[in-house]
Design a protein around this motif. Structure first.
Motif, short mmCIF file in Angstrom:
data_model
loop_
_atom_site.label_atom_id
_atom_site.label_comp_id
_atom_site.label_asym_id
_atom_site.label_seq_id
_atom_site.Cartn_x
_atom_site.Cartn_y
_atom_site.Cartn_z
N GLN A 70 4.86 -95.09 -6.45
CA GLN A 70 6.23 -94.64 -6.64
C GLN A 70 6.67 -93.73 -5.50
O GLN A 70 7.81 -93.82 -5.03
CB GLN A 70 6.36 -93.90 -7.98
N VAL A 71 5.76 -92.87 -5.06
CA VAL A 71 6.07 -91.99 -3.93
C VAL A 71 6.32 -92.82 -2.68
O VAL A 71 7.28 -92.56 -1.92
CB VAL A 71 4.91 -91.00 -3.68
N VAL A 72 5.49 -93.83 -2.45
CA VAL A 72 5.66 -94.70 -1.28
C VAL A 72 7.01 -95.41 -1.35
O VAL A 72 7.73 -95.50 -0.35
CB VAL A 72 4.52 -95.73 -1.20
N ALA A 73 7.35 -95.89 -2.54
CA ALA A 73 8.63 -96.59 -2.71
C ALA A 73 9.82 -95.66 -2.47
O ALA A 73 10.85 -96.08 -1.94
CB ALA A 73 8.71 -97.19 -4.12
N GLN A 74 9.65 -94.41 -2.86
CA GLN A 74 10.74 -93.44 -2.69
C GLN A 74 10.89 -92.98 -1.25
O GLN A 74 11.92 -92.42 -0.89
CB GLN A 74 10.48 -92.23 -3.59
N THR A 75 9.86 -93.19 -0.44
CA THR A 75 9.93 -92.79 0.97
C THR A 75 9.87 -94.05 1.82
O THR A 75 8.97 -94.24 2.64
CB THR A 75 8.77 -91.83 1.31
N GLY A 76 10.85 -94.89 1.65
CA GLY A 76 10.81 -96.22 2.23
C GLY A 76 11.16 -96.34 3.70
O GLY A 76 11.10 -97.43 4.26
N THR A 77 11.53 -95.26 4.37
CA THR A 77 11.85 -95.34 5.80
C THR A 77 11.05 -94.32 6.61
O THR A 77 11.52 -93.81 7.63
CB THR A 77 13.36 -95.12 6.04
#
Length: 215
Positions: A70-77
Motif C-alpha cells: 500500500q505504501v508503494v502504491a501511494q508513492t507511485g512516482t
C-alpha cells in the motif's frame, strides 16, 4: 515546526511519491545518465540507489507485506520525484553560491536537535521525514542542510521561499547549469526549476506499453 520553515520543505516534498523505473531507450547524448547538471552527471545507478534507500526504509518501517504494498502504491512516482530532488539540490547549491550563502554543520545540527525535540526523539523525526517527504534516514542531515540553504538564500534576497524572487534565483541557476534530463524521466522546466513530463509522443507510447506489460 516553525511556520516560516514549512515553505522550504516544499522543495523536496515531491520526493515522497514513486514511479517504476522506465527502461526504454534514454538520451544517447548522455548514456547511463539520468540527468546532467552543469558538469555533474547524475547516473541512473545513483538514482536507483537513492530510490532503494527510501524503499528499504519504508520496508523496515512497515514489515507487513500488505501494508508495504500500500505504501508503494501511494508513492507511485518516487523515481522521478527523487531525480527532481537530486537536480534541485544542485540548482539550489548554485543559487546559494551565487548569493554567497553558506550553511555550516553546526547550523544543521542545531536545526536537527530542535526538530527532534518537537518530534519526540531522533527516531520519530526520521519516521516523520520518511513518511512526509520520502527522505531516507541516512539522508536526513543532507535534507536539513538543503532546507537551511533555501531559507538563508531567501533571506539574503529579502524574501521567503514562496515568493517569485526566490524562484527567479533558482531559475537563473537552472539556466546557468543547463540542466538536461534523460527523456525517460521527462524534461527540466528552467522557468519553474522543476521536472515536467515528456511531451514526446513515442515516449508516451513506450511508457504506456510497458505499463500494460507489467499490469
Amino acid at each position: 515546526m516553525h511556520r516560516r520553515r514549512r515553505p522550504a520543505l516544499l522543495l523536496t516534498a515531491a520526493i515522497a511519491a514513486a514511479a517504476p523505473l522506465l527502461t526504454a531507450c534514454g538520451n544517447d547524448a548522455h548514456p547511463g545518465a539520468a540527468a546532467v547538471v552543469g558538469d555533474q552527471r547524475i547516473t541512473v545507478s545513483q538514482l536507483e540507489n537513492r530510490v532503494d534507500e527510501v524503499r528499504a526504509a519504508q520496508r523496515a518501517a512497515v514489515p507487513d507485506d500488505t501494508q508495504y504494498q500500500q505504501v508503494v502504491a501511494q508513492t507511485g512516482t518516487l523515481t522521478r520525484d527523487t531525480l527532481q530532488g537530486m537536480v534541485l539540490d544542485q540548482v539550489l547549491h548554485r543559487a546559494a553560491k551565487d548569493a554567497d550563502v553558506t550553511v555550516t554543520r553546526k547550523e544543521v545540527q542545531a536545526m536537527r536537535a530542535g526538530l527532534e525535540e518537537q518530534a519526540g526523539g531522533p527516531k520519530q523525526l526520521e519516521t516523520a521525514w520518511l513518511q512526509q517527504y520520502g527522505v531516507a534516514p541516512e539522508r536526513l542531515d543532507e535534507n536539513l542542510r538543503l532546507q537551511l540553504e533555501a531559507q538563508k538564500l531567501a533571506e539574503s534576497l529579502g524574501t521567503d521561499t514562496t515568493r517569485p524572487e526566490f524562484w527567479q534565483a533558482l531559475s537563473k541557476a537552472s539556466a546557468k547549469l543547463d540542466v538536461d534530463l534523460n527523456p525517460r524521466y521527462g524534461a527540466w522546466d528552467v522557468r519553474k526549476s522543476s521536472r515536467v513530463n515528456a511531451e514526446t509522443p513515442w515516449l508516451r507510447e513506450i511508457t504506456a506499453a510497458r505499463s500494460q506489460e507489467t499490469a
